[in-house]
Design a protein around this motif. Structure first.
Motif, PDB file in Angstrom:
ATOM      1  N   ASN A   1       7.750  11.392  29.208  1.00  0.00           N
ATOM      2  CA  ASN A   1       7.638  12.394  28.149  1.00  0.00           C
ATOM      3  C   ASN A   1       7.214  11.766  26.824  1.00  0.00           C
ATOM      4  O   ASN A   1       7.298  12.399  25.780  1.00  0.00           O
ATOM      5  CB  ASN A   1       8.952  13.147  27.967  1.00  0.00           C
ATOM      6  CG  ASN A   1      10.052  12.260  27.409  1.00  0.00           C
ATOM      7  OD1 ASN A   1      10.042  11.048  27.617  1.00  0.00           O
ATOM      8  ND2 ASN A   1      11.007  12.862  26.738  1.00  0.00           N
TER       9      ASN A   1
ATOM     10  N   LYS B   1       8.733  16.862  24.008  1.00  0.00           N
ATOM     11  CA  LYS B   1       9.733  17.607  24.774  1.00  0.00           C
ATOM     12  C   LYS B   1       9.410  17.629  26.260  1.00  0.00           C
ATOM     13  O   LYS B   1      10.305  17.597  27.095  1.00  0.00           O
ATOM     14  CB  LYS B   1       9.845  19.047  24.261  1.00  0.00           C
ATOM     15  CG  LYS B   1      10.537  19.148  22.928  1.00  0.00           C
ATOM     16  CD  LYS B   1      10.751  20.576  22.526  1.00  0.00           C
ATOM     17  CE  LYS B   1      11.486  20.621  21.197  1.00  0.00           C
ATOM     18  NZ  LYS B   1      11.806  21.988  20.790  1.00  0.00           N
ATOM     19  N   LYS B   2       8.124  17.692  26.597  1.00  0.00           N
ATOM     20  CA  LYS B   2       7.714  17.820  28.001  1.00  0.00           C
ATOM     21  C   LYS B   2       6.698  16.739  28.368  1.00  0.00           C
ATOM     22  O   LYS B   2       5.871  16.345  27.548  1.00  0.00           O
ATOM     23  CB  LYS B   2       7.070  19.180  28.240  1.00  0.00           C
ATOM     24  CG  LYS B   2       7.978  20.348  27.963  1.00  0.00           C
ATOM     25  CD  LYS B   2       7.237  21.642  28.178  1.00  0.00           C
ATOM     26  CE  LYS B   2       8.112  22.830  27.857  1.00  0.00           C
ATOM     27  NZ  LYS B   2       7.406  24.096  28.020  1.00  0.00           N
ATOM     28  N   PRO B   3       6.712  16.295  29.615  1.00  0.00           N
ATOM     29  CA  PRO B   3       5.716  15.320  30.065  1.00  0.00           C
ATOM     30  C   PRO B   3       4.277  15.826  29.915  1.00  0.00           C
ATOM     31  O   PRO B   3       3.370  15.029  29.650  1.00  0.00           O
ATOM     32  CB  PRO B   3       6.062  15.107  31.542  1.00  0.00           C
ATOM     33  CG  PRO B   3       7.503  15.447  31.641  1.00  0.00           C
ATOM     34  CD  PRO B   3       7.722  16.548  30.641  1.00  0.00           C
TER      35      PRO B   3
ATOM     36  N   TYR C   1       6.889  16.014  17.879  1.00  0.00           N
ATOM     37  CA  TYR C   1       7.242  14.769  18.535  1.00  0.00           C
ATOM     38  C   TYR C   1       8.263  14.008  17.707  1.00  0.00           C
ATOM     39  O   TYR C   1       8.444  14.282  16.517  1.00  0.00           O
ATOM     40  CB  TYR C   1       6.000  13.896  18.751  1.00  0.00           C
ATOM     41  CG  TYR C   1       5.281  13.563  17.468  1.00  0.00           C
ATOM     42  CD1 TYR C   1       5.634  12.432  16.737  1.00  0.00           C
ATOM     43  CD2 TYR C   1       4.275  14.373  16.977  1.00  0.00           C
ATOM     44  CE1 TYR C   1       4.980  12.126  15.546  1.00  0.00           C
ATOM     45  CE2 TYR C   1       3.627  14.080  15.795  1.00  0.00           C
ATOM     46  CZ  TYR C   1       3.990  12.962  15.094  1.00  0.00           C
ATOM     47  OH  TYR C   1       3.352  12.664  13.916  1.00  0.00           O
TER      48      TYR C   1
END
Length: 84
Positions: A16, A35-37, A79
């Motif tokens: 991530n 937050k997400k890959p 981020y």
């Protein structure tokens, strides 16, 4: 791991985030955690396109341009940044 004349770039273990290992300067590594890959993958691909666009430039200039790119063009992305 992607490498060029001024840095190495890889995903974090959790996939991530993206870590840059710079060859020059006082900040030798920067980590961008999302937050997400999928967001990390999108960021990684944006960086690859940047590197391709400026591959013919002097490595020191490439690094300066890339640091400026990171500073000025990621405002819309959410981020967490860590500097080593």
């Amino acid at each position: 791991m992607y490498t060029n004349q001024f840095l190495g770039m890889e995903f974090t273990e959790e996939k991530n985030g993206v870590v840059f290992h710079f060859l020059n300067g006082n900040r030798l590594a920067e980590e961008y955690i999302f937050k997400k890959p999928e967001e990390a993958t999108r960021f990684y691909m944006i960086c690859l396109r940047f590197f391709d666009e400026f591959a013919e430039e002097d490595p020191v200039m490439q690094q300066d341009m890339f640091r400026s790119f990171l500073k000025n063009n990621l405002m819309k992305m959410k981020y967490l940044k860590r500097v080593y």
